[in-house]
Design a protein around this motif. Structure first.
Motif, PDB file in Angstrom:
ATOM      1  N   LEU A  88       0.779  -1.192  -0.085  1.00 24.17           N
ATOM      2  CA  LEU A  88       0.040   0.187  -0.087  1.00 24.17           C
ATOM      3  C   LEU A  88       0.733   1.444   0.037  1.00 24.17           C
ATOM      4  O   LEU A  88       1.740   1.550   0.750  1.00 24.17           O
ATOM      5  CB  LEU A  88      -0.916  -0.202   1.246  1.00 24.17           C
ATOM      6  CG  LEU A  88      -1.798   1.200   1.512  1.00 24.17           C
ATOM      7  CD1 LEU A  88      -2.878   1.487   0.405  1.00 24.17           C
ATOM      8  CD2 LEU A  88      -2.266   1.356   2.678  1.00 24.17           C
ATOM      9  N   VAL A  89       0.779   2.213  -0.786  1.00 20.86           N
ATOM     10  CA  VAL A  89       1.496   3.151  -1.058  1.00 20.86           C
ATOM     11  C   VAL A  89       0.481   4.332  -0.719  1.00 20.86           C
ATOM     12  O   VAL A  89      -0.125   4.718  -1.732  1.00 20.86           O
ATOM     13  CB  VAL A  89       2.057   3.408  -2.532  1.00 20.86           C
ATOM     14  CG1 VAL A  89       2.923   4.615  -2.653  1.00 20.86           C
ATOM     15  CG2 VAL A  89       2.940   2.155  -2.815  1.00 20.86           C
ATOM     16  N   GLY A  90       0.919   5.034   0.374  1.00 21.53           N
ATOM     17  CA  GLY A  90      -0.228   6.019   0.626  1.00 21.53           C
ATOM     18  C   GLY A  90      -1.012   5.697   1.928  1.00 21.53           C
ATOM     19  O   GLY A  90      -2.114   4.987   1.565  1.00 21.53           O
ATOM     20  N   ALA A  91      -0.975   6.016   3.116  1.00 19.47           N
ATOM     21  CA  ALA A  91      -1.704   5.444   4.064  1.00 19.47           C
ATOM     22  C   ALA A  91      -2.451   6.737   4.700  1.00 19.47           C
ATOM     23  O   ALA A  91      -2.253   6.604   6.158  1.00 19.47           O
ATOM     24  CB  ALA A  91      -0.874   4.678   5.126  1.00 19.47           C
ATOM     25  N   GLY A  92      -3.005   7.566   4.057  1.00 26.27           N
ATOM     26  CA  GLY A  92      -3.912   8.577   4.408  1.00 26.27           C
ATOM     27  C   GLY A  92      -5.153   8.053   4.863  1.00 26.27           C
ATOM     28  O   GLY A  92      -5.267   6.700   5.137  1.00 26.27           O
ATOM     29  N   LYS A  93      -6.326   8.826   4.976  1.00 29.69           N
ATOM     30  CA  LYS A  93      -7.445   8.437   5.455  1.00 29.69           C
ATOM     31  C   LYS A  93      -8.175   7.318   4.452  1.00 29.69           C
ATOM     32  O   LYS A  93      -8.614   6.385   5.053  1.00 29.69           O
ATOM     33  CB  LYS A  93      -8.557   9.389   5.390  1.00 29.69           C
ATOM     34  CG  LYS A  93      -9.702   9.226   6.016  1.00 29.69           C
ATOM     35  CD  LYS A  93     -10.742  10.477   6.341  1.00 29.69           C
ATOM     36  CE  LYS A  93     -12.050   9.939   6.926  1.00 29.69           C
ATOM     37  NZ  LYS A  93     -11.927   9.273   8.060  1.00 29.69           N
ATOM     38  N   MET A  94      -8.262   7.535   3.124  1.00 31.78           N
ATOM     39  CA  MET A  94      -8.762   6.436   2.073  1.00 31.78           C
ATOM     40  C   MET A  94      -7.740   5.300   2.176  1.00 31.78           C
ATOM     41  O   MET A  94      -8.295   4.104   2.190  1.00 31.78           O
ATOM     42  CB  MET A  94      -8.952   7.122   0.951  1.00 31.78           C
ATOM     43  CG  MET A  94      -9.515   6.196   0.068  1.00 31.78           C
ATOM     44  SD  MET A  94     -11.361   5.477   0.396  1.00 31.78           S
ATOM     45  CE  MET A  94     -12.205   7.110   0.118  1.00 31.78           C
ATOM     46  N   GLY A  95      -6.465   5.390   2.275  1.00 39.11           N
ATOM     47  CA  GLY A  95      -5.707   4.419   2.204  1.00 39.11           C
ATOM     48  C   GLY A  95      -5.493   3.409   3.343  1.00 39.11           C
ATOM     49  O   GLY A  95      -5.779   2.134   3.452  1.00 39.11           O
ATOM     50  N   ARG A 117       5.269  10.136   5.358  1.00 37.48           N
ATOM     51  CA  ARG A 117       4.994  10.855   6.701  1.00 37.48           C
ATOM     52  C   ARG A 117       3.471  10.079   7.366  1.00 37.48           C
ATOM     53  O   ARG A 117       2.428  10.640   7.292  1.00 37.48           O
ATOM     54  CB  ARG A 117       4.590  12.272   6.344  1.00 37.48           C
ATOM     55  CG  ARG A 117       5.946  13.037   6.106  1.00 37.48           C
ATOM     56  CD  ARG A 117       5.459  14.375   5.983  1.00 37.48           C
ATOM     57  NE  ARG A 117       4.667  14.492   4.615  1.00 37.48           N
ATOM     58  CZ  ARG A 117       5.427  14.621   3.486  1.00 37.48           C
ATOM     59  NH1 ARG A 117       6.835  14.560   3.254  1.00 37.48           N
ATOM     60  NH2 ARG A 117       4.748  14.710   2.263  1.00 37.48           N
ATOM     61  N   PRO A 118       3.851   8.803   7.925  1.00 46.26           N
ATOM     62  CA  PRO A 118       2.647   8.038   8.487  1.00 46.26           C
ATOM     63  C   PRO A 118       2.178   8.722   9.700  1.00 46.26           C
ATOM     64  O   PRO A 118       3.159   9.429  10.624  1.00 46.26           O
ATOM     65  CB  PRO A 118       3.399   6.588   8.652  1.00 46.26           C
ATOM     66  CG  PRO A 118       4.524   6.946   9.064  1.00 46.26           C
ATOM     67  CD  PRO A 118       5.039   8.050   7.886  1.00 46.26           C
ATOM     68  N   SER A 119       0.837   8.777   9.890  1.00 44.12           N
ATOM     69  CA  SER A 119       0.392   9.412  11.143  1.00 44.12           C
ATOM     70  C   SER A 119       0.886   8.453  12.265  1.00 44.12           C
ATOM     71  O   SER A 119       0.979   7.183  12.369  1.00 44.12           O
ATOM     72  CB  SER A 119      -1.243   9.282  11.104  1.00 44.12           C
ATOM     73  OG  SER A 119      -1.879   8.169  11.113  1.00 44.12           O
ATOM     74  N   GLU A 120       0.595   9.125  13.496  1.00 44.36           N
ATOM     75  CA  GLU A 120       0.893   8.265  14.735  1.00 44.36           C
ATOM     76  C   GLU A 120      -0.075   6.883  14.746  1.00 44.36           C
ATOM     77  O   GLU A 120       0.213   6.025  15.300  1.00 44.36           O
ATOM     78  CB  GLU A 120       0.861   8.911  16.159  1.00 44.36           C
ATOM     79  CG  GLU A 120       1.754  10.238  15.840  1.00 44.36           C
ATOM     80  CD  GLU A 120       1.864  11.161  17.281  1.00 44.36           C
ATOM     81  OE1 GLU A 120       0.759  10.571  18.252  1.00 44.36           O
ATOM     82  OE2 GLU A 120       2.431  11.785  17.596  1.00 44.36           O
ATOM     83  N   GLU A 121      -1.314   7.245  14.180  1.00 48.84           N
ATOM     84  CA  GLU A 121      -2.316   6.341  14.477  1.00 48.84           C
ATOM     85  C   GLU A 121      -2.054   5.110  13.480  1.00 48.84           C
ATOM     86  O   GLU A 121      -2.147   3.859  13.948  1.00 48.84           O
ATOM     87  CB  GLU A 121      -3.712   6.619  14.032  1.00 48.84           C
ATOM     88  CG  GLU A 121      -4.636   5.796  14.083  1.00 48.84           C
ATOM     89  CD  GLU A 121      -6.109   6.449  13.849  1.00 48.84           C
ATOM     90  OE1 GLU A 121      -7.191   5.834  13.972  1.00 48.84           O
ATOM     91  OE2 GLU A 121      -6.104   7.412  12.934  1.00 48.84           O
ATOM     92  N   ARG A 125       0.967   3.193  14.839  1.00 47.78           N
ATOM     93  CA  ARG A 125       0.794   2.186  15.702  1.00 47.78           C
ATOM     94  C   ARG A 125      -0.210   0.972  15.324  1.00 47.78           C
ATOM     95  O   ARG A 125       0.110   0.065  15.717  1.00 47.78           O
ATOM     96  CB  ARG A 125      -0.290   3.221  16.991  1.00 47.78           C
ATOM     97  CG  ARG A 125      -0.611   2.105  18.294  1.00 47.78           C
ATOM     98  CD  ARG A 125      -1.421   3.121  19.362  1.00 47.78           C
ATOM     99  NE  ARG A 125      -2.386   3.880  18.741  1.00 47.78           N
ATOM    100  CZ  ARG A 125      -2.408   4.946  18.519  1.00 47.78           C
ATOM    101  NH1 ARG A 125      -1.470   5.742  18.766  1.00 47.78           N
ATOM    102  NH2 ARG A 125      -3.452   5.739  18.009  1.00 47.78           N
ATOM    103  N   PHE A 126      -0.933   1.269  14.361  1.00 43.19           N
ATOM    104  CA  PHE A 126      -1.967   0.219  13.781  1.00 43.19           C
ATOM    105  C   PHE A 126      -0.951  -0.629  13.248  1.00 43.19           C
ATOM    106  O   PHE A 126      -1.116  -2.123  13.247  1.00 43.19           O
ATOM    107  CB  PHE A 126      -2.635   0.870  12.756  1.00 43.19           C
ATOM    108  CG  PHE A 126      -3.537  -0.380  12.155  1.00 43.19           C
ATOM    109  CD1 PHE A 126      -4.914  -0.519  12.702  1.00 43.19           C
ATOM    110  CD2 PHE A 126      -3.212  -0.620  10.843  1.00 43.19           C
ATOM    111  CE1 PHE A 126      -5.718  -1.373  12.146  1.00 43.19           C
ATOM    112  CE2 PHE A 126      -4.006  -1.580  10.149  1.00 43.19           C
ATOM    113  CZ  PHE A 126      -5.337  -1.943  10.657  1.00 43.19           C
ATOM    114  N   CYS A 127      -0.199  -0.466  12.313  1.00 39.48           N
ATOM    115  CA  CYS A 127       0.975  -1.222  11.726  1.00 39.48           C
ATOM    116  C   CYS A 127       1.774  -2.149  12.797  1.00 39.48           C
ATOM    117  O   CYS A 127       2.169  -3.367  12.708  1.00 39.48           O
ATOM    118  CB  CYS A 127       1.979  -0.480  10.896  1.00 39.48           C
ATOM    119  SG  CYS A 127       1.036   0.184   9.359  1.00 39.48           S
ATOM    120  N   ARG A 128       2.146  -1.468  13.716  1.00 37.43           N
ATOM    121  CA  ARG A 128       2.983  -2.148  14.738  1.00 37.43           C
ATOM    122  C   ARG A 128       2.154  -3.367  15.479  1.00 37.43           C
ATOM    123  O   ARG A 128       2.769  -4.473  15.802  1.00 37.43           O
ATOM    124  CB  ARG A 128       3.428  -1.168  15.987  1.00 37.43           C
ATOM    125  CG  ARG A 128       4.463  -1.650  16.893  1.00 37.43           C
ATOM    126  CD  ARG A 128       5.148  -0.650  17.842  1.00 37.43           C
ATOM    127  NE  ARG A 128       3.968   0.175  18.581  1.00 37.43           N
ATOM    128  CZ  ARG A 128       3.974   1.488  18.224  1.00 37.43           C
ATOM    129  NH1 ARG A 128       4.337   2.231  17.393  1.00 37.43           N
ATOM    130  NH2 ARG A 128       2.802   2.107  18.888  1.00 37.43           N
TER     131      ARG A 128
END
Length: 275
Positions: free
Chosen positions: A14-21, A44-48, A51-54
């Motif tokens: 997944l390239v781009g993990a904003g709201k839609m991604g 620039r992934p969000s903190e959320e 944390r989700f990926c981790r």
């Protein structure tokens, strides 16, 4: 849930993990995509998201990602040129690209990603972020039936998917369902303002307008009846609803003509942006 979960990919980038991604990623995991097979690339992934990926065991921005079965492009369209060289190196001969980049045609992707082969261009809408989206999708000639089923399994994890016979219809999809949620939100605004003009306190008018539109939408979602039948079912001859509909359905300046004009304007703009 998609009926073709057997076609879910074993590896996905997944390239781009904003709201839609990010919403798409959550949908994939819910239908059975294995988190250990997913890689997320976002400068620039969000903190959320971090944390989700981790928590899920998803690889986030690894130093040397390998090519995957599927590469999903969910970055901002204006970022494509800058990202293209690195992305091109992630494409194997059998990699399926799924792009949700507004205004970027399959031809645009082929020219910027010369290693690409099979490409699906999709246009989801905002309700996909809550699993109730409407997505129009088109394929190029390199997409196999198995790959199309893979794309369908991924895209339908966030709502319905309509497969288009031609990419040429994407602009019309953008104008109808892509931009459509904004039309509905504006309807709520207008309905609330009309209620205030009729004498209701503004806060009460807003609450009633919001509940009316969301309730009608849920009824439409749960019912198999056509919208016209549902409309007729709540319209008593000579009653209050009929009086209002005489205004909304008035030719040549009723709601039908206004919506046709609005969708046509959105389609023209989509064509301009794609050009």
């Amino acid at each position: 849930m998609p009926s073709n979960v057997s076609h879910l990919p074993s590896s996905l980038i997944l390239v781009g993990a904003g709201k839609m991604g990010g919403s798409m990623l959550e949908g994939w995991l819910k239908v059975g995509v294995k988190p250990e097979g997913v890689t997320v690339l976002d400068p620039r992934p969000s903190e959320e998201m971090t944390r989700f990926c981790r928590e899920k065991g998803i690889a986030l921005n690894p130093s040397d990602p390998a090519a995957a079965d599927v590469l999903v492009l969910a970055i901002k369209p204006q970022m494509l040129d800058e990202a293209a060289p690195a992305l091109n190196g992630l494409l194997g001969p059998q990699t399926l690209i799924i792009s949700i980049l507004a205004g970027k045609t399959i031809g645009d992707l082929r020219s910027r990603l010369p290693a690409s082969s099979a490409i699906v261009r999709a246009m989801p809408n905002l309700p996909a972020s809550i699993g109730r989206g409407a997505t129009g999708a088109a394929v190029n000639e390199k997409v196999s039936e198995t790959q199309r089923l893979t794309a369908d399994a991924l895209l339908s994890s966030n709502g319905i998917v309509e497969w288009l016979p031609s990419e040429d219809l994407i602009d019309a999809v953008t104008a109808l369902s892509g931009s459509g949620p904004a039309y509905v939100f504006h309807l709520v605004e207008c309905l609330a303002e009309a209620g205030t003009a009729a004498g209701l306190p503004p806060d009460l008018a807003r609450r009633l307008a919001r509940a009316t539109v969301t309730g009608a939408g849920e009824l439409l979602f749960q019912s198999d009846l056509p919208p016209a039948t549902l409309r007729q079912n709540v319209t008593s001859p000579g009653g209050t609803t009929a009086a209002a509909l005489e205004v909304l359905m008035r030719d040549p300046d009723g709601l039908k003509a206004l919506m046709r004009e609005a969708v046509a304007a959105a389609k023209r703009r989509a064509e301009e942006l794609a050009g």
